[in-house]
Design an enzyme around this catalytic site. Sequence first.
Site, PDB file in Angstrom:
ATOM      1  N   ARG A 234      30.154  26.629  -7.196  1.00 24.16           N
ATOM      2  CA  ARG A 234      30.043  26.871  -5.672  1.00 24.16           C
ATOM      3  C   ARG A 234      31.160  27.347  -4.976  1.00 24.16           C
ATOM      4  NH1 ARG A 234      28.862  20.503  -4.034  1.00 24.16           N
ATOM      5  NH2 ARG A 234      26.457  20.605  -4.062  1.00 24.16           N
TER       6      ARG A 234
ATOM      7  N   LYS B 203      13.291   8.999  -8.275  1.00 28.26           N
ATOM      8  CA  LYS B 203      12.867   8.288  -7.340  1.00 28.26           C
ATOM      9  C   LYS B 203      11.599   8.993  -6.310  1.00 28.26           C
ATOM     10  CE  LYS B 203      16.268   4.785  -6.641  1.00 28.26           C
ATOM     11  NZ  LYS B 203      17.497   4.434  -6.003  1.00 28.26           N
TER      12      LYS B 203
ATOM     13  N   GLY C 105      20.262  19.182  -7.209  1.00 29.83           N
ATOM     14  CA  GLY C 105      21.579  19.247  -8.055  1.00 29.83           C
ATOM     15  C   GLY C 105      21.155  18.887  -9.530  1.00 29.83           C
TER      16      GLY C 105
ATOM     17  N   GLY D 197      21.304  18.091  -1.163  1.00 34.47           N
ATOM     18  CA  GLY D 197      20.581  17.179   0.011  1.00 34.47           C
ATOM     19  C   GLY D 197      20.097  18.172   1.085  1.00 34.47           C
TER      20      GLY D 197
END
Length: 406
Positions: A40, A207, A360, A383
């Site tokens: 990052r 999920k 991620g 996200g």
Amino acid sequence: MNKLTLQDLRKSDLQGKRVVLRVDYNVPLDDRLEITDDTRIRATLPTLELLTGAGARVVILSHFGRPKGKPVPEMSLRPAADRLRALLPGHRVEFVEETVGPRAEEATRELKDGDVLVLENTRFLPGEEKNDPDLARQMAALGDLYVNDAFGAAHRAHASTAGIAEVMRADGRAAAAGLLMEKELEYLGPLLESPESPFVAIIGGSKISGKIDVIQNLLPRVDRLLVGGAMANTFFRAMGLQTGTSLVEEDRIEMAGDLLRTAGDKILLPTDCVVAAKVEAGAETRVVERTGIPKDLMVLDVGPGTVDAYREVLEGARTVLWNGPMGVFEVPEFAKGTEGVALAVAEATDRGATTVVGGGDSAAAVAELGLAERISHVSTGGGASLEFLEGKTLPGVAALSDREAA
Ligand code: ADP
Ligand code: MG
């Protein structure tokens, strides 16, 4: 993109100016507070090189972890500042233990052209996550203009991502996207607006509930949606199949059934699976058809037949989006599906397709396999990229200056 970007600014807009640069330096640390992955930080180097090269005085703001509005020493940005210093030889990189206020502001006034100042974690302040207007004004006082390169935080309306940009614009000052932010939007935007077809999306991970909005937003746009990971189990149950001890979201079975009915043949599910009794390295594994999942075993990866079928679909693709691993790729026994699909996506890139990896864990898998260079764009914003693909407006992007207005 209709937002002002760093590339729209001239050297004279930047030289000698204090530029507040919001980055996402939320990097992983080990127990000794050493950075284990500086991706990052490296991802912001193009923006930093452009700014310092133009003679700007760069004031860096970033969040780190979840200190919940108070100082937590282990969540200081100092290690990130130290790493940045090592990555920017020839530049002065200072760190000040304050985020806003007289000391921070004074430090910004002491900068020379091409210098960089890293300020303390924005989330040490209670106003950050509340997008407190006073804090946003204090942040805006740290510079003459604002550049946001923190795509990974753009889905949050915080003082350092949204509030500060609004204050800048209200003052007639520029709030521009940095090069990393611009690259993210340049690759993610067309996936929703004008993807070259055939457009194939691959969705996996643990999920279905976390990705249902993405699936719904993508379905009308894609030619094929390939499903893997634990979420395939929930679809299996909707088809009336047995899933043994697999991870299933019982409360999403009905929703999965609805998706299968509305999607027609667009959704492809695994035909075979790797099963085991537990999620453990060295576990005994078996490949079974999806119709023969034993009741005392769980599905932990897609099977080889599925990888072949998915590879075949990807062969003709012109646009590929991949979000979510095909199995528990952290354990070698259950990593083959993810590896196979990653390779097929890399091969699609080699053939000229535009390929984007978001999420991620998927990004980590691609990096681990050494395939990141063979993907058109690996998104840095977990996200944020999900929310973007859901079709939501990202507050950190919306708050930037429009290009026309510049
Ligand atoms: P991303 O971060 O790429 O969006 P997710 O966070 O949604 O991906 O999901 C990643 C996680 O899903 C991984 O930790 C992986 O182990 C888990 N996972 C994938 N397949 C399965 C499975 N069949 N059973 C249990 N967990 C799974
Ligand atoms: Mg994840």
